[in-house]
Design an enzyme around this catalytic site. Structure first.
Site, PDB file in Angstrom:
ATOM      1  N   TYR A 187       0.850  -1.193   0.000  1.00  0.00           N
ATOM      2  CA  TYR A 187       0.000   0.000   0.000  1.00  0.00           C
ATOM      3  C   TYR A 187       0.889   1.248   0.000  1.00  0.00           C
ATOM      4  O   TYR A 187       1.404   1.667   1.036  1.00  0.00           O
ATOM      5  CB  TYR A 187      -0.949   0.024   1.206  1.00  0.00           C
ATOM      6  N   GLN A 208      -8.868 -13.494   4.829  1.00  0.00           N
ATOM      7  CA  GLN A 208      -9.261 -12.148   4.410  1.00  0.00           C
ATOM      8  C   GLN A 208      -9.723 -12.166   2.956  1.00  0.00           C
ATOM      9  O   GLN A 208      -8.936 -11.944   2.037  1.00  0.00           O
ATOM     10  CB  GLN A 208      -8.123 -11.124   4.617  1.00  0.00           C
ATOM     11  N   CYS A 227     -17.267  -1.530  -0.575  1.00  0.00           N
ATOM     12  CA  CYS A 227     -17.114  -1.734  -2.017  1.00  0.00           C
ATOM     13  C   CYS A 227     -16.490  -0.500  -2.685  1.00  0.00           C
ATOM     14  O   CYS A 227     -17.038   0.047  -3.647  1.00  0.00           O
ATOM     15  CB  CYS A 227     -18.440  -2.124  -2.662  1.00  0.00           C
ATOM     16  N   ARG A 228     -15.359  -0.126  -2.152  1.00  0.00           N
ATOM     17  CA  ARG A 228     -14.570   1.013  -2.678  1.00  0.00           C
ATOM     18  C   ARG A 228     -15.401   2.305  -2.745  1.00  0.00           C
ATOM     19  O   ARG A 228     -15.259   3.114  -3.649  1.00  0.00           O
ATOM     20  CB  ARG A 228     -13.941   0.639  -4.028  1.00  0.00           C
ATOM     21  N   GLY A 282     -12.365   1.094   4.818  1.00  0.00           N
ATOM     22  CA  GLY A 282     -11.311   1.959   4.283  1.00  0.00           C
ATOM     23  C   GLY A 282     -11.666   3.423   4.503  1.00  0.00           C
ATOM     24  O   GLY A 282     -12.786   3.839   4.208  1.00  0.00           O
TER      25      GLY A 282
HETATM   26  P1  NAP Z   1     -13.799   0.276   1.146  1.00  0.00           P
HETATM   27  O1  NAP Z   1     -13.753   0.141   2.601  1.00  0.00           O
HETATM   28  O2  NAP Z   1     -14.732  -0.601   0.404  1.00  0.00           O
HETATM   29  O3  NAP Z   1     -14.065   1.790   0.714  1.00  0.00           O
HETATM   30  C1  NAP Z   1     -13.207   2.795   1.188  1.00  0.00           C
HETATM   31  C2  NAP Z   1     -13.514   4.087   0.510  1.00  0.00           C
HETATM   32  O4  NAP Z   1     -14.896   4.413   0.655  1.00  0.00           O
HETATM   33  C3  NAP Z   1     -12.797   5.251   1.162  1.00  0.00           C
HETATM   34  O5  NAP Z   1     -11.479   5.377   0.724  1.00  0.00           O
HETATM   35  C4  NAP Z   1     -13.671   6.411   0.740  1.00  0.00           C
HETATM   36  O6  NAP Z   1     -13.354   6.767  -0.599  1.00  0.00           O
HETATM   37  C5  NAP Z   1     -15.030   5.808   0.821  1.00  0.00           C
HETATM   38  N1  NAP Z   1     -15.651   6.048   2.126  1.00  0.00           N
HETATM   39  C6  NAP Z   1     -15.392   5.451   3.313  1.00  0.00           C
HETATM   40  N2  NAP Z   1     -16.193   5.937   4.278  1.00  0.00           N
HETATM   41  C7  NAP Z   1     -16.957   6.855   3.702  1.00  0.00           C
HETATM   42  C8  NAP Z   1     -17.979   7.711   4.172  1.00  0.00           C
HETATM   43  N3  NAP Z   1     -18.383   7.690   5.447  1.00  0.00           N
HETATM   44  N4  NAP Z   1     -18.565   8.563   3.298  1.00  0.00           N
HETATM   45  C9  NAP Z   1     -18.192   8.586   1.996  1.00  0.00           C
HETATM   46  N5  NAP Z   1     -17.219   7.807   1.477  1.00  0.00           N
HETATM   47  C10 NAP Z   1     -16.610   6.943   2.325  1.00  0.00           C
HETATM   48  O7  NAP Z   1     -12.400   0.093   0.441  1.00  0.00           O
HETATM   49  P2  NAP Z   1     -11.034  -0.591   0.570  1.00  0.00           P
HETATM   50  O8  NAP Z   1     -10.084   0.386   1.188  1.00  0.00           O
HETATM   51  O9  NAP Z   1     -10.758  -1.162  -0.753  1.00  0.00           O
HETATM   52  O10 NAP Z   1     -11.187  -1.812   1.566  1.00  0.00           O
HETATM   53  C11 NAP Z   1     -11.004  -1.691   2.958  1.00  0.00           C
HETATM   54  C12 NAP Z   1      -9.694  -2.292   3.384  1.00  0.00           C
HETATM   55  O11 NAP Z   1      -9.661  -3.681   3.083  1.00  0.00           O
HETATM   56  C13 NAP Z   1      -8.439  -1.737   2.672  1.00  0.00           C
HETATM   57  O12 NAP Z   1      -8.078  -0.449   3.125  1.00  0.00           O
HETATM   58  C14 NAP Z   1      -7.457  -2.809   3.010  1.00  0.00           C
HETATM   59  O13 NAP Z   1      -7.016  -2.673   4.344  1.00  0.00           O
HETATM   60  C15 NAP Z   1      -8.304  -4.067   2.854  1.00  0.00           C
HETATM   61  N6  NAP Z   1      -8.186  -4.647   1.487  1.00  0.00           N
HETATM   62  C16 NAP Z   1      -7.488  -5.811   1.374  1.00  0.00           C
HETATM   63  C17 NAP Z   1      -7.334  -6.402   0.145  1.00  0.00           C
HETATM   64  C18 NAP Z   1      -6.589  -7.710   0.038  1.00  0.00           C
HETATM   65  O14 NAP Z   1      -6.234  -8.132  -1.064  1.00  0.00           O
HETATM   66  N7  NAP Z   1      -6.342  -8.383   1.137  1.00  0.00           N
HETATM   67  C19 NAP Z   1      -7.895  -5.823  -1.017  1.00  0.00           C
HETATM   68  C20 NAP Z   1      -8.622  -4.640  -0.858  1.00  0.00           C
HETATM   69  C21 NAP Z   1      -8.761  -4.077   0.407  1.00  0.00           C
HETATM   70  P3  NAP Z   1     -12.739   8.206  -0.952  1.00  0.00           P
HETATM   71  O15 NAP Z   1     -11.684   8.448   0.084  1.00  0.00           O
HETATM   72  O16 NAP Z   1     -12.215   8.091  -2.324  1.00  0.00           O
HETATM   73  O17 NAP Z   1     -13.908   9.155  -0.835  1.00  0.00           O
END
Ligand code: NAP
Length: 338
Positions: free
Chosen positions: A57, A175, A207-208, A279
């Site tokens: 990351y 995970q 979901c991102r 995230g």
């Molecule tokens: P996520 O949790 O699905 O989405 C995070 C994004 O959603 C944030 O960056 C932000 O985007 C938005 N967000 C979050 N809270 C919000 C709110 N209250 N209001 C509006 N927008 C909001 O995404 P992720 O980061 O992909 O997944 C979470 C974690 O899982 C990662 O950080 C990582 O630690 C882990 N992960 C692991 C793998 C693996 O292969 N093991 C793969 C993916 C993820 P913006 O900042 O752009 O607005």
């Protein structure tokens, strides 16, 4: 904040974890260090004690920022650190590498960047299809015996790969990607984990951002933001996911008086021995965390969710686009980052 044990490791943590991929900047259009540190502190203030990061990351940046936030805030004893192993990179391009000598190098690099002497949960990020899984497993078991790591997890592994790992060493957590829009884990990883006493860290809980409720068809993603190439964010499919998010948002408000992210995360926590990785890179993104505890989805609400997903999303797509490539012959002799 609800809490959960990580398998049989003796590590206990919060059921919401802070995901710090975006904090690393890479594939998220950049990051801001001061905001990131404020976000980590805000998470801890809200009762989140699990911080999930990875070397890849931001190519070390996320781990370094996590380390700085912990040191500045005196937070080490209040949190559990989950990081990963098994992805190396060259010129900004990651590739899978679970060779034992790399596991040894990587753990030292992560400990140094994080500024800690033990990692609470060490997860194989993606299976290395060119290294016998038992070799990676034995390297991790050795690290556990040496006290450098407390618990072991496997991310993005199939049940066959998990079985192969288990023949050589113990592991405590898995995970997979898992959220309202990405349900593949229900077919195999979730039942496997429940049967084996493993804890499930669900990644991409929002979901991102699609399940955070603020993205519209006009939202622009800049720079290297992965959502520019995420098939869910491409029309005509994008509109299907946006319509589903809108309908879920209305359901969350009308039926439970909650926000969409709170509903999405509550749904994950109601599925089993799960942790939702949320995230965030700005403190305000964690405001809805307080709405998650103290209630559960009822059967009629769950049925309504299923009906919305079925009605809105006619062309679902998995998050497989994120899978990193295997090692190329030219990567073998590379001088590795440390
Ligand atoms: P996520 O949790 O699905 O989405 C995070 C994004 O959603 C944030 O960056 C932000 O985007 C938005 N967000 C979050 N809270 C919000 C709110 N209250 N209001 C509006 N927008 C909001 O995404 P992720 O980061 O992909 O997944 C979470 C974690 O899982 C990662 O950080 C990582 O630690 C882990 N992960 C692991 C793998 C693996 O292969 N093991 C793969 C993916 C993820 P913006 O900042 O752009 O607005």
């Amino acid at each position: 904040m609800e809490r959960i044990a990580i398998g049989g490791s003796g590590v206990e943590t919060s059921r919401i974890g802070l995901g710090t991929w975006a904090i690393g900047g890479w594939m998220w259009g950049g990051t801001d260090e001061a905001q990131s540190i404020a976000t980590i502190r805000a998470a801890v203030e809200r009762g989140i004690t699990l911080i999930d990061t990875a070397p890849v990351y931001g190519f070390g940046r996320s781990e370094r920022i996590v380390g700085k936030a912990l040191a500045e805030g005196g937070l080490r004893d209040k949190v559990q650190i989950a990081t990963k192993v098994g992805l190396s990179w060259r010129a900004g391009e990651p590739y899978r590498d679970g060779r034992p000598f790399r596991v040894r190098q990587e753990v030292e690099a992560s400990l140094r960047r994080l500024g800690v002497d033990v990692i609470d949960l060490y997860q194989v990020h993606w299976p290395d299809l060119q290294t016998p899984i038992a070799h990676t497993a034995e390297a991790l078991e050795e690290l556990r015996r040496e006290g450098k790591i407390r618990a072991v997890g496997l991310s993005n592994h199939s049940t066959a790969q998990m079985n192969a790992f288990r023949l050589a060493a113990r592991f405590d957590a898995v995970q997979p990607p898992y959220n309202l829009f990405e349900r593949e884990a229900e077919a195999d990883v979730l039942p496997y984990a429940e049967a084996g006493g493993l804890t499930v860290l669900c990644y991409g809980a929002l979901c991102r951002g699609l399940l955070a409720g603020r993205i519209t068809a006009q939202t622009a993603f800049t720079g290297d933001d992965l959502r520019r190439r995420d098939p869910k964010f491409r029309q005509p499919r994008f509109n299907q996911y946006l319509a589903a998010a809108q309908a879920l948002k209305t359901l969350a408000r009308e039926r439970y008086d909650k926000s969409l992210p709170a509903l999405a995360v509550r749904w994950i926590l109601d599925q089993g021995p799960t942790i939702a990785l949320w995230g965030a890179r700005r403190p305000d993104q964690l405001d809805p965390v307080d709405e998650v505890a103290g209630w559960r989805l009822d059967a009629a609400g769950k049925a309504e969710i299923e009906a919305i997903l079925k009605r809105c999303i006619s062309d679902p797509v998995s998050p497989k686009f994120m899978a990193p490539p295997i090692r190329r012959p030219s990567d073998h002799g590379v001088r590795h980052h440390a």
